[in-house]
Write an enzyme that holds these catalytic residues in place. Structure first.
Site, short mmCIF file in Angstrom:
data_model
loop_
_atom_site.label_atom_id
_atom_site.label_comp_id
_atom_site.label_asym_id
_atom_site.label_seq_id
_atom_site.Cartn_x
_atom_site.Cartn_y
_atom_site.Cartn_z
N GLU A 151 0.81 -1.22 0.00
CA GLU A 151 0.00 0.00 0.00
C GLU A 151 0.85 1.28 0.00
OE1 GLU A 151 -2.75 -0.49 3.25
OE2 GLU A 151 -3.72 -2.21 2.29
N ASN A 193 2.22 -4.57 -3.45
CA ASN A 193 0.83 -5.00 -3.24
C ASN A 193 0.01 -3.74 -2.94
OD1 ASN A 193 -1.01 -7.23 -2.81
ND2 ASN A 193 -0.92 -6.80 -0.60
N HIS A 229 -10.11 -6.08 -2.57
CA HIS A 229 -11.16 -5.98 -1.53
C HIS A 229 -12.34 -5.24 -2.15
CE1 HIS A 229 -8.62 -7.60 1.60
NE2 HIS A 229 -7.69 -6.72 1.33
N GLU A 257 -5.77 -10.51 -2.22
CA GLU A 257 -6.56 -10.46 -0.98
C GLU A 257 -8.06 -10.38 -1.30
OE1 GLU A 257 -5.16 -7.33 1.62
OE2 GLU A 257 -3.06 -7.79 1.21
N ASP A 259 -11.85 -10.41 -1.52
CA ASP A 259 -13.13 -10.62 -0.84
C ASP A 259 -14.14 -9.67 -1.46
OD1 ASP A 259 -12.32 -8.25 0.51
OD2 ASP A 259 -11.95 -9.29 2.40
C1 XIL Z 1 -5.85 -7.10 7.69
C2 XIL Z 1 -6.18 -8.36 8.47
O1 XIL Z 1 -7.08 -9.12 7.72
C3 XIL Z 1 -6.78 -8.00 9.82
O2 XIL Z 1 -6.94 -9.16 10.61
C4 XIL Z 1 -5.87 -7.02 10.53
O3 XIL Z 1 -6.49 -6.61 11.73
C5 XIL Z 1 -5.59 -5.81 9.66
O4 XIL Z 1 -5.03 -6.24 8.44
N1 XIL Z 1 -4.52 -4.94 3.29
C6 XIL Z 1 -3.52 -5.81 3.66
C7 XIL Z 1 -3.77 -6.81 4.70
O5 XIL Z 1 -2.45 -5.79 3.03
O6 XIL Z 1 -2.62 -7.14 5.43
C8 XIL Z 1 -4.87 -6.39 5.62
O7 XIL Z 1 -5.15 -7.46 6.52
C9 XIL Z 1 -6.10 -5.98 4.85
C10 XIL Z 1 -5.79 -4.82 3.94
#
Ligand code: XIL
Length: 384
Positions: A151, A193, A229, A257, A259
């Protein structure tokens, strides 16, 4: 009338199978040379049989959802805790799963000694090097893909985020971190990422400009993670095009990641629509020559980060809170099933865009001629 016929036809074409394809996805994914991953948490991975079954039956790689982050790995300066990372890597080895390494430099989940410290450039570089050498060194040969930079851009804009690394080291911290990671493990595939780059826009373009510059300078960068996400109803139409831009530069891409969160309450209709969204994302990966992996961000809706981080949203993952498969699982299977006999576009054609020779020196070759195992797909091997 014509429109009605079209709608009915489209609905039939998009109909999902009733049968839940539990256990079928790993072979399907492998048949395309891609990995299918899942983010895991240490406790249920050690103790919960249902959780373990979902992971081992449906996925080919794992990502540690939290335990490889800085606050867990080095909670105090020079005090490393390998219990969580070792547990994930050992589980993966026992079950023949690959591991994506997540993550080195991020503005979140840093221990206070790091985030609240007052650092000179020399000191912070030293800290970065120690952490990178320790983490990548320990799992060399067992974790072959790392999210080195997580990020780097501000949430919703085209600027570099004002994180600790940027503040102390300037914008070249990204190149420095990638070089350090490459020295720590020359065999690892190194990623940036990011989220909010899945559809066209200033942030997507800013990342592309940043990446192009890094490649032109010969910085060791091998892949881009599209976090994915998504909010139900807003999976970008141009996800494939955005991923292909990096594939065309000779980089691997991953949906890292995934969802799809649904505003409460999530009814059957929303879950079926969500299944089409999952299918579309997997299809996008299959449509991009160098897409190597799709990873979902959690084992079940009970373990998802969504309800805590996005109150009012729910049901974001392919398994419900009781480990029952949801339509989303069938959606992913359908994407993999439908293309199984087809040739994956671009897989047989070298993709060397004219004038991109410098950039491609970071890739493993001028293009992918044969299907190959995805990097995160390689089973973890015993330590040397
Ligand atoms: C999130 C986890 O899922 C949570 O359990 C934690 O509290 C915070 O981080 N981007 C990312 C991940 O790169 O590492 C994050 O994961 C979600 C957003």
């Amino acid at each position: 009338m014509g429109a009605a016929v079209l709608t009915v036809t489209a609905t039939l074409l998009l109909a999902l199978p009733d049968r839940a394809p539990v256990g079928e996805l790993p072979a399907l994914a492998r048949s395309h040379g891609i990995g299918l991953g899942v983010a895991v948490a240490v406790d249920p991975l050690a103790r919960d049989g249902g959780y373990q079954d979902v992971v081992t039956s449906n996925y080919t790689s794992v990502t540690a959802e939290n335990t490889m982050k800085w606050e867990y790995v080095q909670p105090e300066r020079d005090e490393f805790d390998w219990s969580g990372p070792d547990a994930v890597v050992d589980f993966a080895r026992r079950h023949g799963l690959g591991v994506r390494g997540h993550t080195l430099l991020w503005h979140n989940q840093q221990p206070p000694w790091l985030s609240e410290g007052t650092w000179t450039g020399t000191e912070l570089r030293e800290v970065m090097r120690e952490h990178t050498d320790a983490l990548l060194g320990r799992y060399r040969g067992r974790i072959t893909t790392w999210d080195v930079i997580n990020e780097p851009l501000v949430d919703d804009g085209p600027r570099l985020r004002d994180n600790l690394w940027h503040r102390v080291l300037g914008e070249d911290y990204i190149a420095e971190a990638l070089r350090m990671a490459h020295e720590a493990d020359p065999g690892a595939r190194l990623y940036i990422n990011e989220f909010g780059i899945e559809g066209a826009g200033p942030k997507a373009d800013a990342l592309h400009t940043l990446v192009t510059d890094l490649l032109d300078r010969g910085v060791p960068l091998h892949g881009i993670g599209f976090q994915g996400h998504f909010v139900h109803g807003s999976v970008p139409e141009d996800l494939t095009e955005q991923m292909r831009r990096y594939s065309d530069l000779g980089l691997d891409v991953t949906v890292s990641e995934l969802d799809v969160r649904i505003p409460e309450p999530a009814g059957q209709e929303q879950l079926e629509e969500q299944a089409r969204e999952y299918r579309r994302v997997v299809q996008a990966c299959l449509d991009v020559p160098r897409c190597v992996n799709v990873t979902v961000w959690g084992v079940s809706d009970q373990h998802s980060w969504i309800p805590e981080w996005f109150p009012g949203y729910t049901a974001a993952l392919p398994f419900d809170g009781s480990y029952r498969p949801k339509p989303a699982l069938a959606g992913m299977a359908q994407a993999l099933e439908r293309r199984r006999t087809g040739t994956r576009p671009g897989r047989t054609t070298p993709r060397t865009p004219p004038g991109h020779r410098t950039r491609l020196k970071n890739s493993k070759g001028p293009g992918i001629r044969e299907p190959r195992p995805a990097s995160a797909e390689r089973p973890a091997t015993p330590p040397p």
